[in-house]
Design an enzyme around this catalytic site. Structure first.
Site, PDB file in Angstrom:
ATOM      1  N   GLY A   1       0.977  -1.333   0.172  1.00 42.82           N
ATOM      2  CA  GLY A   1       0.094  -0.024   0.175  1.00 42.82           C
ATOM      3  C   GLY A   1       0.907   1.212   0.026  1.00 42.82           C
ATOM      4  O   GLY A   1       1.987   1.307   0.661  1.00 42.82           O
TER       5      GLY A   1
ATOM      6  N   ASP B   1       1.237  -5.217  -7.976  1.00 44.82           N
ATOM      7  CA  ASP B   1      -0.176  -5.711  -7.597  1.00 44.82           C
ATOM      8  C   ASP B   1       0.195  -6.932  -6.786  1.00 44.82           C
ATOM      9  O   ASP B   1       0.561  -7.700  -7.109  1.00 44.82           O
ATOM     10  CB  ASP B   1      -0.791  -5.976  -8.825  1.00 44.82           C
ATOM     11  N   VAL B   2      -0.443  -6.684  -5.504  1.00 45.76           N
ATOM     12  CA  VAL B   2      -0.142  -8.010  -4.530  1.00 45.76           C
ATOM     13  C   VAL B   2      -0.675  -9.098  -4.895  1.00 45.76           C
ATOM     14  O   VAL B   2      -0.599 -10.124  -4.181  1.00 45.76           O
ATOM     15  CB  VAL B   2      -0.341  -7.294  -3.019  1.00 45.76           C
TER      16      VAL B   2
ATOM     17  N   SER C   1      -8.812  -5.961  10.653  1.00 49.97           N
ATOM     18  CA  SER C   1      -9.888  -5.168  11.182  1.00 49.97           C
ATOM     19  C   SER C   1     -10.866  -5.222  12.265  1.00 49.97           C
ATOM     20  O   SER C   1     -11.045  -6.553  12.194  1.00 49.97           O
ATOM     21  CB  SER C   1     -10.770  -4.771   9.612  1.00 49.97           C
TER      22      SER C   1
ATOM     23  N   TYR D   1     -15.402  -8.083   2.277  1.00 51.45           N
ATOM     24  CA  TYR D   1     -14.525  -7.430   3.227  1.00 51.45           C
ATOM     25  C   TYR D   1     -14.285  -8.246   4.511  1.00 51.45           C
ATOM     26  O   TYR D   1     -13.271  -8.536   5.103  1.00 51.45           O
ATOM     27  CB  TYR D   1     -14.910  -5.915   3.313  1.00 51.45           C
ATOM     28  N   ALA D   2     -15.532  -8.420   5.333  1.00 46.27           N
ATOM     29  CA  ALA D   2     -15.537  -8.934   6.475  1.00 46.27           C
ATOM     30  C   ALA D   2     -14.787 -10.302   6.357  1.00 46.27           C
ATOM     31  O   ALA D   2     -14.239 -10.640   7.441  1.00 46.27           O
ATOM     32  CB  ALA D   2     -16.800  -8.925   7.059  1.00 46.27           C
ATOM     33  N   THR D   3     -15.457 -11.053   5.332  1.00 50.01           N
ATOM     34  CA  THR D   3     -14.718 -12.495   5.176  1.00 50.01           C
ATOM     35  C   THR D   3     -13.154 -12.322   5.340  1.00 50.01           C
ATOM     36  O   THR D   3     -12.605 -13.334   6.092  1.00 50.01           O
ATOM     37  CB  THR D   3     -15.563 -12.999   4.215  1.00 50.01           C
TER      38      THR D   3
ATOM     39  N   LYS E   1     -11.190 -10.148   6.313  1.00 51.06           N
ATOM     40  CA  LYS E   1     -10.567  -9.607   7.552  1.00 51.06           C
ATOM     41  C   LYS E   1     -10.632 -10.692   8.809  1.00 51.06           C
ATOM     42  O   LYS E   1      -9.683 -10.750   9.589  1.00 51.06           O
ATOM     43  CB  LYS E   1     -11.041  -8.256   8.056  1.00 51.06           C
TER      44      LYS E   1
HETATM   45  N1  LIG Z   1      -9.036   3.099   7.575  1.00 49.02           N
HETATM   46  C1  LIG Z   1      -9.795   2.392   8.422  1.00 49.02           C
HETATM   47  O1  LIG Z   1     -10.557   2.716   8.964  1.00 49.02           O
HETATM   48  C2  LIG Z   1      -9.356   0.728   8.598  1.00 49.02           C
HETATM   49  C3  LIG Z   1     -10.187   0.058   9.454  1.00 49.02           C
HETATM   50  C4  LIG Z   1      -9.854  -1.389   9.480  1.00 49.02           C
HETATM   51  C5  LIG Z   1      -8.967  -1.796   8.854  1.00 49.02           C
HETATM   52  N2  LIG Z   1      -8.105  -1.127   8.059  1.00 49.02           N
HETATM   53  C6  LIG Z   1      -7.165  -1.870   7.134  1.00 49.02           C
HETATM   54  O2  LIG Z   1      -6.104  -1.285   7.295  1.00 49.02           O
HETATM   55  C7  LIG Z   1      -5.349  -1.291   6.034  1.00 49.02           C
HETATM   56  C8  LIG Z   1      -5.080  -0.088   5.329  1.00 49.02           C
HETATM   57  O3  LIG Z   1      -6.428   0.693   5.099  1.00 49.02           O
HETATM   58  P1  LIG Z   1      -6.343   2.259   4.588  1.00 49.02           P
HETATM   59  O4  LIG Z   1      -7.467   2.915   5.104  1.00 49.02           O
HETATM   60  O5  LIG Z   1      -5.024   2.949   4.887  1.00 49.02           O
HETATM   61  O6  LIG Z   1      -6.679   1.943   3.046  1.00 49.02           O
HETATM   62  P2  LIG Z   1      -6.335   2.926   1.640  1.00 49.02           P
HETATM   63  O7  LIG Z   1      -7.390   2.504   0.706  1.00 49.02           O
HETATM   64  O8  LIG Z   1      -6.284   4.397   2.413  1.00 49.02           O
HETATM   65  O9  LIG Z   1      -5.084   2.183   1.136  1.00 49.02           O
HETATM   66  C9  LIG Z   1      -4.780   0.735   0.902  1.00 49.02           C
HETATM   67  C10 LIG Z   1      -3.573   1.057  -0.016  1.00 49.02           C
HETATM   68  O10 LIG Z   1      -3.581  -0.318  -0.609  1.00 49.02           O
HETATM   69  C11 LIG Z   1      -3.229  -0.077  -2.066  1.00 49.02           C
HETATM   70  N3  LIG Z   1      -3.809  -1.305  -2.904  1.00 49.02           N
HETATM   71  C12 LIG Z   1      -5.127  -1.775  -2.934  1.00 49.02           C
HETATM   72  N4  LIG Z   1      -5.146  -2.949  -3.941  1.00 49.02           N
HETATM   73  C13 LIG Z   1      -3.772  -3.095  -4.193  1.00 49.02           C
HETATM   74  C14 LIG Z   1      -3.094  -4.113  -4.904  1.00 49.02           C
HETATM   75  N5  LIG Z   1      -3.759  -5.055  -5.508  1.00 49.02           N
HETATM   76  N6  LIG Z   1      -1.674  -4.184  -4.820  1.00 49.02           N
HETATM   77  C15 LIG Z   1      -1.083  -3.352  -4.400  1.00 49.02           C
HETATM   78  N7  LIG Z   1      -1.518  -2.388  -3.521  1.00 49.02           N
HETATM   79  C16 LIG Z   1      -3.040  -2.008  -3.409  1.00 49.02           C
HETATM   80  C17 LIG Z   1      -4.144   0.947  -2.491  1.00 49.02           C
HETATM   81  O11 LIG Z   1      -3.559   1.583  -3.592  1.00 49.02           O
HETATM   82  C18 LIG Z   1      -3.666   1.915  -1.182  1.00 49.02           C
HETATM   83  O12 LIG Z   1      -2.449   2.600  -1.334  1.00 49.02           O
HETATM   84  C19 LIG Z   1      -6.207  -2.236   4.949  1.00 49.02           C
HETATM   85  O13 LIG Z   1      -5.877  -3.502   5.321  1.00 49.02           O
HETATM   86  C20 LIG Z   1      -7.385  -1.991   5.700  1.00 49.02           C
HETATM   87  O14 LIG Z   1      -8.294  -3.068   5.564  1.00 49.02           O
HETATM   88  C21 LIG Z   1      -8.594   0.260   7.828  1.00 49.02           C
END
Ligand SMILES: NC(=O)c1ccc[n+]([C@@H]2O[C@H](COP(=O)([O-])OP(=O)(O)OC[C@H]3O[C@@H](n4cnc5c(N)ncnc54)[C@H](O)[C@@H]3O)[C@@H](O)[C@H]2O)c1
Length: 260
Positions: free
Chosen positions: A15, A62-63, A141, A154-156, A158
Site C-alpha cells: 500500500g 499488484d499484490v 480490522s 471485506y469482513a470475510t 478480515k
Molecule cells: N481506514 C480504516 O478505517 C481501517 C479500518 C480497519 C482496517 N483497515 C485496514 O487497514 C489497511 C489500510 O487501510 P487504509 O485505510 O490505509 O486503506 P487505503 O485505501 O487508504 O490504502 C490502501 C492502499 O492499498 C493499495 N492497494 C489496493 N489494492 C492493491 C493491490 N492489488 N496491490 C497493491 N496495493 C494495493 C491502495 O492503492 C492504497 O495505497 C487495510 O488492510 C484496511 O483493511 C483500515
C-alpha cells in the site's frame, strides 16, 4: 525493480497511501529502509515525493499477481541479505451482500485482501527467515470480529486474516519470525473517506459522516494513521519480542462499547 539498499534494517510495506504511508514514515524515523509496494500510479508518485529516496523506495506492484510478487521477491533477494519486517496493509473495501456480490467481486476482494497477504508472506519468507529475528504485521480490522451490513467480502477476508496470522505465527516462531495482526477501528484514510462518501446522503457533508463514525468509538472520534503507525512500530521492534500470533485492537474502544 528495486535499486541498491544500504540500510541495516529493511521493511516491506504494501500500500502507498493512508495507513501504509504513515507506517512507512514511522519506520523510516525508526531507522528502517522501507520499500513500499502499490498498484496505483498516482498514489505511488505522491508517496515517492513525500518520502524521498534516501530511506524509502516505492515499487509498482499488484499484490494479488502471483508472478509479479514472485519476481519482486527474487529481485529483492539479489539486493538484500535479509528482511526485518513485512507489513501487509494493502486492501480494498468493496460493498455487497451475498445477493449483490458477484463472483468477480468476490475473487477480487479475496485476491487482494487475503491471497495478496499470502503471496507477499510466502515469497518473502526466505528473506524474513534468514534474519532469524523478523516480524510480520497483517492488517485485519474490527470488521473481522463483528461487522456492519453490506460488507460480505471485506469482513470475510478480515476474519480470515486473523486465522491466517495465527496459523502462520505458530509455524514461524521457530524461525524467529513473529507474526501478529492489528485490527483498527475507523481511521481517517482515503479508504475511510470512500466509505463515508458512500454513506453521506445527497447534499450532506462528508465531515459530519466522519464525526458520526467517531461517535460509535468510546473515545468519540476516529483514529489517526500516526496512532496506528506507532502500534506497528512497536510490533516490528525489539520490545514486542514476546508477542506472537496476537490480534492487537486499535479502535478507540469501539469493540468495548455496547451501542444500546
Ligand atoms: N481506514 C480504516 O478505517 C481501517 C479500518 C480497519 C482496517 N483497515 C485496514 O487497514 C489497511 C489500510 O487501510 P487504509 O485505510 O490505509 O486503506 P487505503 O485505501 O487508504 O490504502 C490502501 C492502499 O492499498 C493499495 N492497494 C489496493 N489494492 C492493491 C493491490 N492489488 N496491490 C497493491 N496495493 C494495493 C491502495 O492503492 C492504497 O495505497 C487495510 O488492510 C484496511 O483493511 C483500515
Amino acid at each position: 525493480m528495486v535499486s541498491d539498499i544500504k540500510s541495516t534494517r529493511n521493511a516491506v510495506v504494501t500500500g502507498t497511501a493512508g495507513i501504509a504511508l504513515a507506517v512507512a514514515r514511522r519506520l523510516v524515523s525508526d531507522g528502517f529502509f522501507v520499500i513500499l509496494c502499490g498498484n496505483d500510479p498516482e498514489q505511488n508518485a505522491a508517496a515517492r515525493s513525500s518520502l524521498g529516496d534516501q530511506h524509502a523506495q516505492v515499487v509498482e506492484l499488484d499484490v494479488s499477481d502471483a508472478d509479479a510478487v514472485e519476481r519482486f521477491a527474487a529481485d529483492l533477494g539479489h539486493r538484500l541479505d535479509g528482511l526485518d519486517a513485512l507489513v501487509n496493509c494493502a486492501a480494498i473495501q468493496p460493498y455487497g451482500t451475498i445477493e449483490t456480490t458477484t463472483p468477480a467481486d468476490w475473487q477480487k476482494v479475496v485476491g487482494i485482501n487475503l491471497t495478496g497477504y499470502y503471496l507477499m508472506s510466502h515469497f518473502l519468507y526466505p528473506l524474513l527467515k534468514s534474519r532469524g529475528n523478523a516480524s510480520v504485521v497483517n492488517f485485519a480490522s474490527v470488521q473481522g470480529h463483528l461487522n456492519q451490513n453490506n460488507v460480505l467480502g471485506y469482513a470475510t477476508t478480515k476474519g480470515a486474516i486473523h486465522a491466517f496470522t495465527r496459523a502462520m505465527a505458530v509455524d514461524c516462531a521457530k524461525d524467529g519470525v513473529r507474526v501478529n495482526s492489528v485490527s483498527p477501528g475507523s481511521i481517517r484514510t482515503p479508504l475511510l473517506e470512500f466509505a463515508a462518501r458512500s454513506l453521506t446522503p445527497e447534499g450532506g457533508n462528508l465531515e459530519d459522516t466522519i464525526k458520526e463514525f467517531g461517535k460509535s468509538h468510546s473515545i468519540g472520534r476516529v483514529g489517526t494513521t500516526e496512532e496506528v503507525a506507532a502500534l506497528v512500530s512497536y510490533l516490528v521492534g525489539p520490545e514486542s519480542g514476546f508477542c506472537i500470533g496476537g490480534d492487537f485492537p486499535i479502535d478507540g474502544g469501539l469493540r468495548a462499547k455496547l451501542n444500546v
